[in-house]
Design a protein around this motif. Structure first.
Motif, PDB file in Angstrom:
ATOM      1  N   SER A 123      -3.652   4.815  12.415  1.00  0.00           N
ATOM      2  CA  SER A 123      -4.279   3.974  11.763  1.00  0.00           C
ATOM      3  C   SER A 123      -4.482   2.362  11.935  1.00  0.00           C
ATOM      4  O   SER A 123      -5.268   1.706  11.473  1.00  0.00           O
ATOM      5  CB  SER A 123      -3.738   3.764  10.104  1.00  0.00           C
ATOM      6  OG  SER A 123      -2.386   3.559  10.191  1.00  0.00           O
ATOM      7  N   ASP A 124      -3.539   2.179  12.923  1.00  0.00           N
ATOM      8  CA  ASP A 124      -3.330   0.440  13.379  1.00  0.00           C
ATOM      9  C   ASP A 124      -4.284   0.252  14.567  1.00  0.00           C
ATOM     10  O   ASP A 124      -4.338  -0.633  14.968  1.00  0.00           O
ATOM     11  CB  ASP A 124      -1.946   0.108  13.393  1.00  0.00           C
ATOM     12  CG  ASP A 124      -1.151   0.034  12.123  1.00  0.00           C
ATOM     13  OD1 ASP A 124      -2.015  -0.091  11.183  1.00  0.00           O
ATOM     14  OD2 ASP A 124      -0.058   0.132  12.176  1.00  0.00           O
ATOM     15  N   ASP A 125      -4.711   1.473  15.134  1.00  0.00           N
ATOM     16  CA  ASP A 125      -5.706   1.304  16.309  1.00  0.00           C
ATOM     17  C   ASP A 125      -6.795   0.509  16.079  1.00  0.00           C
ATOM     18  O   ASP A 125      -7.742   0.655  15.041  1.00  0.00           O
ATOM     19  CB  ASP A 125      -6.151   2.759  16.916  1.00  0.00           C
ATOM     20  CG  ASP A 125      -6.071   2.775  18.292  1.00  0.00           C
ATOM     21  OD1 ASP A 125      -7.097   1.699  18.818  1.00  0.00           O
ATOM     22  OD2 ASP A 125      -5.660   3.284  19.176  1.00  0.00           O
TER      23      ASP A 125
ATOM     24  N   ASP B  65     -10.598   1.146  -1.008  1.00  0.00           N
ATOM     25  CA  ASP B  65      -9.416   0.719  -1.538  1.00  0.00           C
ATOM     26  C   ASP B  65      -9.339   1.313  -2.974  1.00  0.00           C
ATOM     27  O   ASP B  65      -9.816   2.283  -3.280  1.00  0.00           O
ATOM     28  CB  ASP B  65      -9.656  -1.096  -1.743  1.00  0.00           C
ATOM     29  CG  ASP B  65     -11.149  -1.151  -2.840  1.00  0.00           C
ATOM     30  OD1 ASP B  65     -11.535  -0.189  -3.367  1.00  0.00           O
ATOM     31  OD2 ASP B  65     -11.642  -2.232  -2.985  1.00  0.00           O
ATOM     32  N   SER B  66      -8.133   0.591  -3.658  1.00  0.00           N
ATOM     33  CA  SER B  66      -7.935   1.237  -4.794  1.00  0.00           C
ATOM     34  C   SER B  66      -8.852   1.284  -5.832  1.00  0.00           C
ATOM     35  O   SER B  66      -8.822   2.082  -6.891  1.00  0.00           O
ATOM     36  CB  SER B  66      -6.269   0.925  -5.416  1.00  0.00           C
ATOM     37  OG  SER B  66      -6.527  -0.429  -5.523  1.00  0.00           O
ATOM     38  N   GLU B  67      -9.515   0.608  -5.719  1.00  0.00           N
ATOM     39  CA  GLU B  67     -10.738   0.097  -6.893  1.00  0.00           C
ATOM     40  C   GLU B  67     -12.112   1.108  -6.454  1.00  0.00           C
ATOM     41  O   GLU B  67     -12.901   1.210  -7.284  1.00  0.00           O
ATOM     42  CB  GLU B  67     -11.318  -1.262  -6.948  1.00  0.00           C
ATOM     43  CG  GLU B  67     -10.154  -2.104  -7.421  1.00  0.00           C
ATOM     44  CD  GLU B  67      -9.371  -1.642  -8.636  1.00  0.00           C
ATOM     45  OE1 GLU B  67     -10.218  -1.312  -9.472  1.00  0.00           O
ATOM     46  OE2 GLU B  67      -8.291  -2.030  -8.779  1.00  0.00           O
ATOM     47  N   GLY B  68     -11.931   1.830  -5.542  1.00  0.00           N
ATOM     48  CA  GLY B  68     -13.357   2.591  -4.973  1.00  0.00           C
ATOM     49  C   GLY B  68     -14.079   2.008  -4.148  1.00  0.00           C
ATOM     50  O   GLY B  68     -15.339   2.712  -4.158  1.00  0.00           O
ATOM     51  N   ASP B  69     -13.705   0.835  -3.680  1.00  0.00           N
ATOM     52  CA  ASP B  69     -14.561   0.376  -2.830  1.00  0.00           C
ATOM     53  C   ASP B  69     -14.707   0.965  -1.356  1.00  0.00           C
ATOM     54  O   ASP B  69     -13.298   1.082  -0.788  1.00  0.00           O
ATOM     55  CB  ASP B  69     -14.516  -1.213  -2.677  1.00  0.00           C
ATOM     56  CG  ASP B  69     -14.909  -1.852  -3.836  1.00  0.00           C
ATOM     57  OD1 ASP B  69     -15.925  -1.440  -4.613  1.00  0.00           O
ATOM     58  OD2 ASP B  69     -14.234  -3.004  -4.128  1.00  0.00           O
TER      59      ASP B  69
ATOM     60  N   GLN C 196      -1.530   1.039   4.447  1.00  0.00           N
ATOM     61  CA  GLN C 196      -1.107  -0.297   4.321  1.00  0.00           C
ATOM     62  C   GLN C 196      -2.141  -1.089   3.794  1.00  0.00           C
ATOM     63  O   GLN C 196      -1.948  -1.706   2.812  1.00  0.00           O
ATOM     64  CB  GLN C 196      -0.564  -0.924   5.610  1.00  0.00           C
ATOM     65  CG  GLN C 196       0.922  -0.286   6.048  1.00  0.00           C
ATOM     66  CD  GLN C 196       1.197  -1.022   7.181  1.00  0.00           C
ATOM     67  OE1 GLN C 196       0.592  -1.810   7.970  1.00  0.00           O
ATOM     68  NE2 GLN C 196       2.368  -0.584   7.821  1.00  0.00           N
ATOM     69  N   ASN C 197      -3.375  -0.908   4.239  1.00  0.00           N
ATOM     70  CA  ASN C 197      -4.546  -1.711   3.600  1.00  0.00           C
ATOM     71  C   ASN C 197      -5.437  -0.700   3.104  1.00  0.00           C
ATOM     72  O   ASN C 197      -6.851  -1.289   2.907  1.00  0.00           O
ATOM     73  CB  ASN C 197      -5.264  -2.469   4.739  1.00  0.00           C
ATOM     74  CG  ASN C 197      -5.646  -1.454   6.033  1.00  0.00           C
ATOM     75  OD1 ASN C 197      -5.357  -0.201   5.868  1.00  0.00           O
ATOM     76  ND2 ASN C 197      -6.364  -2.104   7.027  1.00  0.00           N
TER      77      ASN C 197
END
Length: 470
Positions: free
Chosen positions: A58-60, A82-86, A152-153
């Motif tokens: 995932s960091d690649d 993201d956690s909001e669904g974006d 992480q992101n």
């Protein structure tokens, strides 16, 4: 071979059919009943493995290209949100979705899935940040497997379609129906063939074995088609030969014993009648006749005692009362009891006895062994009328050797002289005896755990020996 419900052939046939039925039942369960669950389980493992590989990379900096290649290779739909669904990025086997700039939601053509709220809820409740579950996407889209993980992101969502297996199951069911019918038919034929192949030699061997009970000893038992039956046939052939040999020796023994019994009995009867009819009033003749009767009665006693002793040894009823004895002194004591007889008959001993040969043994029984071996040597001594007796140490064993200088024993007969009922064909006893002495010697020495044997050269004499642990 008559077939019954408990016969070998029927049981073998039944077990073979049962085995075939179990295998076919397992195939039906695996291919029809549990096919869906197996498929979903394997699919879940594959998608989870894909997701773990993505998490590791995932960091690649080329992560989006990796997502595209993974979606294409594994036919999966991938979302980065993201956690909001974006949605940051999405891709499937047909190609990537458009990456959106912050605040820009226009032009994105792959909408967020309906199950996303359930997805985030499950992920939030997960202990290890990993989830997997199935969803129903509608009548024409079927069911899907969803796996997710928290990065992480953002959030990683991997969706894989679960193809319906009903059509596959129908095909397999039809194929298995034909396979089952063919397999059962073949099983019946193979089981019948194997049963006959097994049962025929077993029936033949059984029939031949029954003849043993009636005193008929087949020279060769029929062999089967496998090594185990061949070994059984060879064993029974060997047993039949040995039983035939024992039966012959038993008859010979009975004939010998009958002769040995008849002679003293005839003498006793004859001299008893002579005392009654002739010498009853003549003291000198009566005493002579009574002496003959006494001697013949002793011969009968010796014969009966030897028979009883041998029977007891062979039945395993004899027990040892062992103690620490001086074998050298025991041999000297037995020799001293023979010396009066030797002097009377012009015989002599040639001895070599090492002192202090202590062994743990039953003294009376060892004396009996010595009596029998020396008596046997007396019967077959050579023209020099000499018996050699040696007692010596042999690497922790006390060894006794008793040798005559007679005619010797043929080499092929040496292994047989200790057997029950055996009498050497090259020996004729010049003196009376039971012919059971060596069998008794063997039984006593085996009871002591001794080593023993005989060495002989035709024309030069025989040496009987035994060794007791010191």
């Amino acid at each position: 071979m008559k077939l019954t419900k408990n016969s070998f052939g029927v049981k073998l046939w039944g077990y073979f059919i049962l085995f075939a039925a179990v295998i076919l039942s397992a195939l039906w369960l695996m291919q029809i009943v549990f096919l869906q669950s197996f498929y979903e389980g394997m699919k879940t493992q594959d998608v989870q493995r894909v997701m773990e590989a993505l998490i590791e990379r995932s960091d690649d900096e080329n992560f989006e290209a990796i997502l595209d290649q993974t979606a294409y290779n594994n036919s999966v739909l991938i979302y980065l949100t993201d956690s909001e669904g974006d949605v940051f990025y999405s891709t499937d086997e047909h190609g990537p979705g458009k990456r959106l700039r912050p605040g820009d939601r226009m032009g994105f053509f792959r909408p967020l899935p309906d199950y996303f709220s359930d997805f985030t809820s499950r992920l939030g409740q997960s202990d290890n940040g990993r989830i997997s579950f199935t969803v129903d996407k509608g009548d024409f889209r079927g069911r899907a497997l969803v796996c997710g993980a928290a990065l992480q992101n953002g959030l990683l969502c991997v969706e894989a379609r679960l193809d319906p297996v009903d059509a596959t199951t129908d095909i397999l069911r039809t194929q298995l129906m034909y396979v089952t019918i063919v397999a059962l038919c073949l099983s019946l034929l193979i089981a019948f063939f194997i049963t006959r192949r097994f049962s025929r030699p077993v029936a033949s061997i059984t029939s031949q074995a029954k003849e043993l009970a009636s005193g008929v000893f087949p020279r060769n038992f029929d062999k089967g088609f496998c090594s185990e039956l061949d070994e059984l046939a060879d064993t029974l052939t060997y047993a039949s030969a040995e039983l035939s040999k024992v039966e012959g020796l038993r008859r010979e023994l009975i004939a010998n014993i009958s002769h040995d019994l008849r002679t003293p009995l005839t003498m006793i009867q004859a001299y008893t009648e002579m005392i009654r009819d002739i010498s009853g009033d003549n003291k000198q003749k009566r005493e002579a006749h009574l002496g003959v009767i006494h001697n013949e009665a002793e011969r009968l006693t010796i014969l009966v005692n030897d028979i009883l002793e041998l029977s007891s040894l062979q039945a395993g009823n004899e027990t040892l009362e062992s103690e620490n004895i001086d074998l050298s002194s025991t041999v000297k004591k037995v020799i001293s009891r023979f010396e009066p007889i030797f002097e009377h008959e012009g015989c002599k001993f040639d001895t070599f006895i090492e002192p202090d040969q202590y062994v743990y043994a039953d003294s009376p029984k060892i004396e009996q062994v010595l009596y029998n071996l020396i008596g046997n040597a007396m019967n077959y001594m050579g023209e020099d009328r000499t018996i050699s007796v040696k007692v010596k140490n042999n690497n922790g064993w006390s060894r006794v050797e008793i040798a005559d200088h007679g005619g010797g024993i043929e080499e092929e007969e040496l292994p047989l002289i200790w057997e029950r009922y055996y009498k050497s064909k090259t020996h004729s006893r010049p003196k009376a005896g039971t012919g059971l002495g060596l069998s008794i010697v063997k039984g006593i020495l085996e009871l002591h755990g001794a080593r023993f044997g005989a060495d002989s050269t035709v024309g030069q004499g025989s040496t009987f020996w035994f060794e007791l642990k010191k």
